[in-house]
Write an enzyme that holds these catalytic residues in place. Structure first.
Site, short mmCIF file in Angstrom:
data_model
loop_
_atom_site.label_atom_id
_atom_site.label_comp_id
_atom_site.label_asym_id
_atom_site.label_seq_id
_atom_site.Cartn_x
_atom_site.Cartn_y
_atom_site.Cartn_z
N GLY A 1 0.82 -1.20 0.00
CA GLY A 1 0.00 0.00 0.00
C GLY A 1 0.85 1.25 0.00
O GLY A 1 2.08 1.20 0.13
N ILE B 1 3.20 -1.92 3.94
CA ILE B 1 3.15 -3.22 3.28
C ILE B 1 2.62 -4.21 4.31
O ILE B 1 3.15 -4.31 5.42
CB ILE B 1 4.54 -3.68 2.80
CG1 ILE B 1 5.08 -2.71 1.75
CG2 ILE B 1 4.47 -5.09 2.22
CD1 ILE B 1 6.48 -3.05 1.26
N ASP C 1 -5.58 -3.26 -4.94
CA ASP C 1 -6.16 -3.41 -3.61
C ASP C 1 -7.68 -3.41 -3.66
O ASP C 1 -8.34 -4.16 -2.92
CB ASP C 1 -5.65 -2.32 -2.67
CG ASP C 1 -5.87 -0.90 -3.22
OD1 ASP C 1 -6.06 -0.73 -4.44
OD2 ASP C 1 -5.87 0.04 -2.41
N THR D 1 -8.78 23.98 20.29
CA THR D 1 -8.29 23.66 18.95
C THR D 1 -8.23 22.17 18.68
O THR D 1 -8.64 21.69 17.62
CB THR D 1 -6.90 24.28 18.74
OG1 THR D 1 -7.01 25.70 18.86
CG2 THR D 1 -6.35 23.95 17.36
#
Length: 257
Positions: A8, A12, A109, A184
């Site tokens: 990916g 991996i 994938d 935040t």
């Protein structure tokens, strides 16, 4: 034993199957500058930790979304295991009817996940993979892959937010418990996670409406699939090993006996 490898954009993933049983799985960072020797040394150590010898591996299958890494990983398999991997790509048997504009553009994938979801859960189904990108695939009850959606990934969106601003901090990915937030950090968490939960609900709803199949099963996989599923009722099943199982299914369909 069969070694399955999913390359990916971020990680991996390796899996080792003994018959249909997943005996072990590992995840390492995808790095284009690493050599076949480096990948091989790490993988052998990981296998050794589970008492698996390279001699136990009798077959390998590879799916990849990083073409630049294909040669390296294939070379690693040939050098350390003496096996040339079966690669997921054009010409491989999948059992799916690709009803899209250009089947060659569909990521390996996505094909693997679609095969696994249809074989395990039947159709119609929607497969969502929460990876570097968030992908949606739609498979009909008669095994047609008719299309989908590619959206930004959650972690990639957070990285973009942090790196693209001067004052926003990196934050933990956890739901703050409310949307009207007062600092935040929780503002960012609410925007990312409730925003992505809403994105998933909206896309799934539109897919079911467009296909006229409100009974479509929704299967999620990928690192954050279980996390997001807790905040939206539209996900029916979370299957963390879906991609690895799909690779094993494709190996069984295509390997010469």
């Amino acid at each position: 034993m069969i070694l399955v490898i999913d390359v990916g954009n971020t990680n991996i993933k390796y899996g080792v199957f003994d018959g249909d049983e997943l005996k072990a799985s590992f995840r390492v960072t995808s790095a284009a500058k690493k050599t076949a020797d480096e990948y091989g040394a790490v993988l052998l150590n990981l296998l050794s930790s589970k008492s698996i010898s390279p001699l136990d591996v009798k077959g390998v299958i590879l799916s990849s979304v990083i073409p630049a890494l294909n040669y390296t990983v294939c070379h690693m398999c040939e050098y350390f295991f003496g096996i040339k991997p079966l690669e997921v790509g054009p010409g491989i048997r999948t059992g799916l009817n690709m009803r899209v504009e250009n089947a060659k553009e569909v990521g390996a994938d996505r094909i693997v996940n679609s095969v696994a979801a249809f074989k395990k859960y039947g159709g119609p189904c929607i497969v969502i993979d929460f990876g570097t990108a968030t992908t949606f695939n739609v498979i009909t009850e008669d095994a047609k892959l008719i299309g989908g959606v590619i959206a930004p990934g959650i972690k990639a969106s957070l990285d973009s937010l942090v790196n693209g601003t001067a004052k926003l901090p990196d934050v933990e990915l956890e739901f703050p418990g409310k949307v009207v937030c007062t600092d935040t950090v929780t503002n960012m968490q609410a925007g990312l996670l409730y925003g992505f939960a809403g994105l998933v609900e909206r896309i799934v709803s539109m897919m079911k409406k467009e296909t006229c199949r409100p009974d479509t099963k929704v299967i999620a996989t990928g690192g954050l699939g279980e996390f997001i599923s807790k905040e939206t009722p539209c996900i029916d099943i979370v299957d963390r090993t879906l991609t690895l199982e799909g690779l094993k299914m494709l190996y069984d369909m295509n390997a010469k006996k």
